[in-house]
Design a protein around this motif. Structure first.
Motif, mmCIF file in Angstrom:
data_model
loop_
_atom_site.group_PDB
_atom_site.id
_atom_site.type_symbol
_atom_site.label_atom_id
_atom_site.label_comp_id
_atom_site.label_asym_id
_atom_site.label_seq_id
_atom_site.Cartn_x
_atom_site.Cartn_y
_atom_site.Cartn_z
ATOM 1 N N UNK A 266 13.801 -3.238 29.079
ATOM 2 C CA UNK A 266 14.811 -3.994 28.332
ATOM 3 C C UNK A 266 15.812 -4.649 29.277
ATOM 4 N N UNK A 267 16.215 -3.936 30.319
ATOM 5 C CA UNK A 267 17.150 -4.495 31.288
ATOM 6 C C UNK A 267 16.543 -5.704 32.001
ATOM 7 N N UNK A 354 24.650 -16.462 36.695
ATOM 8 C CA UNK A 354 23.563 -16.606 37.663
ATOM 9 C C UNK A 354 23.685 -15.564 38.768
ATOM 10 N N UNK A 355 24.903 -15.365 39.257
ATOM 11 C CA UNK A 355 25.120 -14.399 40.335
ATOM 12 C C UNK A 355 24.808 -12.980 39.892
ATOM 13 N N UNK A 356 25.305 -12.604 38.710
ATOM 14 C CA UNK A 356 25.092 -11.230 38.276
ATOM 15 C C UNK A 356 23.625 -10.971 37.971
ATOM 16 N N UNK A 357 22.879 -11.980 37.524
ATOM 17 C CA UNK A 357 21.437 -11.792 37.264
ATOM 18 C C UNK A 357 20.664 -11.660 38.567
ATOM 19 N N UNK A 358 21.022 -12.459 39.585
ATOM 20 C CA UNK A 358 20.326 -12.391 40.874
ATOM 21 C C UNK A 358 20.641 -11.091 41.611
ATOM 22 N N UNK A 359 21.889 -10.646 41.532
ATOM 23 C CA UNK A 359 22.314 -9.455 42.273
ATOM 24 C C UNK A 359 22.162 -8.166 41.470
ATOM 25 N N UNK A 360 21.693 -8.258 40.233
ATOM 26 C CA UNK A 360 21.541 -7.072 39.400
ATOM 27 C C UNK A 360 20.486 -6.127 39.964
ATOM 28 N N UNK A 361 20.712 -4.812 39.906
ATOM 29 C CA UNK A 361 19.708 -3.847 40.385
ATOM 30 C C UNK A 361 18.377 -4.043 39.669
ATOM 31 N N UNK A 362 17.316 -3.749 40.340
ATOM 32 C CA UNK A 362 15.978 -3.974 39.775
ATOM 33 C C UNK A 362 15.560 -2.890 38.806
ATOM 34 N N UNK A 363 16.264 -1.762 38.766
ATOM 35 C CA UNK A 363 15.913 -0.708 37.785
ATOM 36 C C UNK A 363 17.170 0.059 37.393
#
Length: 363
Positions: A266-267, A354-363
């Motif tokens: 979901x994330x 855009x920044x928070x989506x690119x830098x968001x943890x992968x899990x």
């Protein structure tokens, strides 16, 4: 000059669909009513049964045209009672434009043929962006083994379609339901039909069939998992707060060992949706900045930097500085949507998302 049109200006929608199918396969933000699933499956069964009864082998186009007639008659009849604001169906605006004031719809003439061609992959209920994926994912419709392109009701739908046909009994003598030649539907007749197949008046067989396909034995494991996640979150939410604004972040923030895989999937969907929304918002911002004239890339970049108003020496640090402490992609999307509605601060909000989506943890 950029013109309005389309729902996927940057070609990113299919990736969203693929990710969403890992959590809720077959569902999208259009296919949220049960009756259209029943209607389309019944229409395919009807046209195939008529052809077999009369021992006619019809081309695929004839069957598709029959289904399209049923779909449009359905939408047009509901429009008589509820107007475009009262029904939640794809293509309602176009149907209202063509036949909103008409006393009759004529099926089979040149206008109808052009309309069917134009709607097939866009506003038809069976289109890939509407109910098409769900019809197949839930196996309400499956491919016919004898004629490519033809759809037949899936296994276990007989009781559902029999019950629906019984409900339609008062209407079935009409020529619309009994062949493929030219025919017409009067406004007064359509208005009478509105009560018979109203979307909110579901029959028990419809509820059971959809429940089985969403979370029951017929449902895929991933869809059952997605609904387990949704159900778990709903347990902690008051009934009057069960809306998207509450459930989306709650599903994102849930810490659960039991549902860890579902939460991660979901994330990922939310991260991708934030990325897509941010890029499309930036595109809209650029179009607005250019207006009817021209601007260099350098001038556009300068305007965007001025809107963000952050001074950091290194580009990497600057990008990271756009993400506030504790920010999530869900919150960034909500802020961006608010800015887009207000038409203020769109550039800065888009960059933040855009920044928070690119830098968001992968899990």
């Amino acid at each position: 000059e950029a013109k309005a049109g389309g729902v996927d200006p940057l070609g990113l929608r299919q990736i969203n669909f693929d990710l969403m199918n890992e959590v809720f396969p077959g569902l999208n933000n259009v296919a949220r009513h049960i009756r259209p699933f029943t209607l389309v499956a019944w229409a395919w069964r009807r046209t195939i049964a008529l052809a077999r009864e009369r021992k006619e082998r019809l081309p695929l186009s004839a069957h598709e045209d029959f289904v399209a007639r049923i779909e449009v008659a359905f939408a047009w009849s509901l429009l008589q009672r509820q107007g475009t604001g009262g029904i939640d169906l794809p293509g309602k605006q176009r149907i209202a434009e063509l036949w909103g004031d008409a006393k009759v719809i004529r099926f089979g003439d040149e206008q109808w043929t052009d309309f069917v061609k134009a709607r097939r992959n866009s506003t038809a209920l069976t289109a890939a962006i509407n109910y098409g994926p769900g019809l197949r994912a839930f196996r309400i419709l499956v491919d016919d083994a004898h004629q490519p392109g033809v759809r037949v009701p899936g296994e276990g739908t007989e009781k559902l379609l029999d019950a629906f046909e019984k409900r339609l009994t008062p209407m079935l003598d009409h020529k619309l339901f009994n062949g493929w030649g030219p025919c017409s539907l009067k406004r007064a007749t359509a208005e009478e039909w509105a009560d018979v197949w109203d979307m909110d008046e579901l029959i028990a067989a419809e509820r059971k069939a959809m429940c089985d396909r969403l979370v029951g034995e017929v449902a895929s494991g991933s869809r059952r998992g997605g609904f387990r996640l949704l159900t778990r979150v709903c347990e902690d939410v008051e009934e009057d707060e069960m809306d998207e604004e509450t459930l989306r972040p709650a599903m994102f923030d849930l810490a659960s060992n039991e549902l860890h895989e579902e939460v991660v999937l979901w994330r990922r969907v939310q991260v991708r949706q934030a990325f897509r929304l941010a890029l499309e918002a930036l595109f809209e911002w650029i179009v607005g900045q250019i207006g009817g004239g021209t601007l260099t890339t350098e001038a556009l970049a300068q305007r965007l930097l001025e809107e963000v108003d952050v001074e950091v020496a290194r580009a990497r640090d600057w990008f990271s500085s756009l993400v506030e402490e504790g920010a999530t992609v869900v919150g960034a999307m909500a802020e961006l949507q608010s800015c887009m509605q207000a038409r203020q601060g769109v550039g800065a909000a888009a960059l933040a998302a855009l920044a928070v989506s690119v830098l968001s943890p992968k899990d």
